[in-house]
Design a protein around this motif. Structure first.
Motif, mmCIF file in Angstrom:
data_model
loop_
_atom_site.group_PDB
_atom_site.id
_atom_site.type_symbol
_atom_site.label_atom_id
_atom_site.label_comp_id
_atom_site.label_asym_id
_atom_site.label_seq_id
_atom_site.Cartn_x
_atom_site.Cartn_y
_atom_site.Cartn_z
ATOM 1 N N ALA A 5 0.854 -1.190 0.000
ATOM 2 C CA ALA A 5 0.000 0.000 0.000
ATOM 3 C C ALA A 5 0.885 1.234 0.000
ATOM 4 O O ALA A 5 1.892 1.282 0.720
ATOM 5 C CB ALA A 5 -0.924 0.025 1.213
ATOM 6 N N VAL A 6 0.534 2.211 -0.817
ATOM 7 C CA VAL A 6 1.263 3.487 -0.882
ATOM 8 C C VAL A 6 0.278 4.593 -0.534
ATOM 9 O O VAL A 6 -0.784 4.722 -1.181
ATOM 10 C CB VAL A 6 1.874 3.728 -2.274
ATOM 11 C CG1 VAL A 6 2.605 5.073 -2.300
ATOM 12 C CG2 VAL A 6 2.822 2.595 -2.654
ATOM 13 N N VAL A 86 3.821 2.014 2.546
ATOM 14 C CA VAL A 86 4.802 3.088 2.362
ATOM 15 C C VAL A 86 4.041 4.410 2.378
ATOM 16 O O VAL A 86 3.257 4.690 1.477
ATOM 17 C CB VAL A 86 5.581 2.946 1.041
ATOM 18 C CG1 VAL A 86 6.606 4.072 0.921
ATOM 19 C CG2 VAL A 86 6.266 1.588 0.951
ATOM 20 N N GLU A 87 4.263 5.190 3.417
ATOM 21 C CA GLU A 87 3.594 6.493 3.544
ATOM 22 C C GLU A 87 4.392 7.537 2.770
ATOM 23 O O GLU A 87 5.591 7.687 2.972
ATOM 24 C CB GLU A 87 3.483 6.852 5.030
ATOM 25 C CG GLU A 87 3.026 8.283 5.305
ATOM 26 C CD GLU A 87 4.207 9.246 5.357
ATOM 27 O OE1 GLU A 87 4.082 10.332 4.762
ATOM 28 O OE2 GLU A 87 5.243 8.900 5.971
ATOM 29 N N LEU A 97 2.325 11.593 11.948
ATOM 30 C CA LEU A 97 2.004 10.955 13.226
ATOM 31 C C LEU A 97 0.555 10.483 13.241
ATOM 32 O O LEU A 97 0.257 9.376 13.720
ATOM 33 C CB LEU A 97 2.266 11.915 14.384
ATOM 34 C CG LEU A 97 3.725 12.300 14.636
ATOM 35 C CD1 LEU A 97 3.823 13.287 15.790
ATOM 36 C CD2 LEU A 97 4.584 11.079 14.924
ATOM 37 N N SER A 98 -0.333 11.298 12.702
ATOM 38 C CA SER A 98 -1.748 10.930 12.628
ATOM 39 C C SER A 98 -1.953 9.692 11.763
ATOM 40 O O SER A 98 -2.699 8.772 12.130
ATOM 41 C CB SER A 98 -2.565 12.105 12.069
ATOM 42 O OG SER A 98 -3.907 11.721 11.846
ATOM 43 N N ILE A 99 -1.279 9.660 10.617
ATOM 44 C CA ILE A 99 -1.407 8.510 9.706
ATOM 45 C C ILE A 99 -0.888 7.248 10.373
ATOM 46 O O ILE A 99 -1.540 6.184 10.322
ATOM 47 C CB ILE A 99 -0.649 8.780 8.386
ATOM 48 C CG1 ILE A 99 -1.374 9.847 7.561
ATOM 49 C CG2 ILE A 99 -0.487 7.490 7.574
ATOM 50 C CD1 ILE A 99 -0.602 10.337 6.353
ATOM 51 N N PHE A 100 0.260 7.321 11.034
ATOM 52 C CA PHE A 100 0.835 6.116 11.642
ATOM 53 C C PHE A 100 0.029 5.636 12.845
ATOM 54 O O PHE A 100 -0.021 4.425 13.118
ATOM 55 C CB PHE A 100 2.306 6.343 11.984
ATOM 56 C CG PHE A 100 3.215 6.065 10.824
ATOM 57 C CD1 PHE A 100 3.892 4.861 10.727
ATOM 58 C CD2 PHE A 100 3.377 6.995 9.803
ATOM 59 C CE1 PHE A 100 4.715 4.585 9.634
ATOM 60 C CE2 PHE A 100 4.195 6.733 8.706
ATOM 61 C CZ PHE A 100 4.862 5.521 8.620
ATOM 62 N N THR A 117 9.545 9.774 4.212
ATOM 63 C CA THR A 117 9.985 11.091 4.679
ATOM 64 C C THR A 117 11.420 11.383 4.257
ATOM 65 O O THR A 117 12.273 10.491 4.231
ATOM 66 C CB THR A 117 9.869 11.215 6.209
ATOM 67 O OG1 THR A 117 10.328 12.514 6.609
ATOM 68 C CG2 THR A 117 10.703 10.161 6.922
ATOM 69 N N SER A 118 11.672 12.634 3.926
ATOM 70 C CA SER A 118 13.011 13.040 3.503
ATOM 71 C C SER A 118 13.802 13.684 4.629
ATOM 72 O O SER A 118 14.962 14.040 4.435
ATOM 73 C CB SER A 118 12.912 14.010 2.318
ATOM 74 O OG SER A 118 12.021 15.064 2.614
#
Length: 296
Positions: A5-6, A86-87, A97-100, A117-118
């Motif tokens: 999932a992306v 993969v977020e 943080l909300s997504i995780f 994240t970069s």
């Protein structure tokens, strides 16, 4: 890992989905906006067309790749039954943080949770997950289908097992994974962003113009793209966010964003995505370039 999932159908998200799907993985592309999903799928289709034209893949390969991607607007539906998430959402700490937090509730405890994240701390992202050893960074480079590097970022609690599995998965995508530890900016952006910021400072101080600065770096340092053009390509808002993360993380003034960068972002001049940054990418400018090719 067979089902991926992306999260996020923007530039990075659709590129990541494209890459997984091209290598035979069943890929769920998730975004809250149906319009963003349509745009993302359109970009994937165009990029595949370029690959067909260059004879890198066949028409059948293109069809198979597109068939491997299913789009979702509901996070809970999109992550159901997947082995890896993969977020690739906007570079915003609170959003990630909300997504995780949601992923921790929605996904199996065996699902690997990765962030593209970069610059944001993987350890901090993992702090909202019940078993943080399964959280890792997969920092792909843009454009994802072309660029070979993937920075694999270990959080403080990321397990050896998960790290090794993600390194091997990256190789199956014909990428070159490089393992790094979790500090602001990791390696790529810790080195790149100060260079971009210093290039903007050089412009801000009137030392040279945009094209002159980029030409010096291209011809003198053998960079394929000048730093100001690269900043436009990355997105000036993204550059600003990364610099702010590093400035706040290290408390070092050398990472402080140039005032010109701040002003340009506030003015909505974000680079390619907005049609104007250090260079003009507007349709009228494209038309001028095209007409200029046919005039003597």
């Amino acid at each position: 890992m067979k089902n991926i999932a992306v999260i996020g159908a923007g530039t990075m998200g659709n590129g990541i989905a494209h890459t997984f799907a091209q290598f035979g993985y069943k890929t769920h592309l998730i975004d809250i906006s149906e319009k963003s999903l349509e745009k993302g799928m359109g970009t994937i289709s165009k990029n595949l067309d370029r690959m067909v034209a260059k004879e890198k893949i066949s028409e059948e390969d293109k069809k198979d790749t597109l068939n491997n991607i299913t789009t979702y607007t509901q996070l809970s539906e999109g992550v159901k039954g997947v082995d890896l998430v993969v977020e690739a959402a906007t570079e915003n700490v609170e959003l990630k943080l909300s997504i995780f937090k949601q992923l921790d509730e929605m996904c199996s405890k065996d699902t690997v949770l990765a962030s593209n994240t970069s610059s944001i701390s993987i350890t901090k992202i993992a702090s909202v997950v019940s078993n943080p050893e399964r959280v890792i960074g997969m920092h792909f480079m843009n454009p994802v289908p072309v660029m070979k590097l993937v920075e694999i970022i270990r959080g403080y609690n990321t397990s050896d097992e998960i790290t090794n599995a993600i390194m091997e998965l990256s190789r199956k995508l014909k990428k070159e994974p490089v393992e790094v530890n979790d500090y602001p900016g990791f390696v790529a952006n810790r080195i790149l962003m100060p260079m971009i910021n210093e290039s903007i400072e050089t412009l801000y101080n009137g030392v040279a113009g945009v094209q002159e600065i980029d030409t010096v770096m291209k011809l003198g340092m053998a960079h394929p793209m000048g730093p100001l053009q690269l900043a436009d390509f990355i997105g000036l808002d993204v550059c600003l966010s990364i610099l702010e993360v590093m400035y706040n993380g290290f408390k070092n003034p050398k990472y402080a964003p140039c005032p010109l960068l701040v002003n340009m972002v506030q003015a909505g001049k974000l680079g390619v995505k907005s049609g104007e940054g250090f260079y003009d990418y507007s349709e009228s400018r494209k038309a001028e370039k095209v007409s200029g090719q046919f005039s003597s």
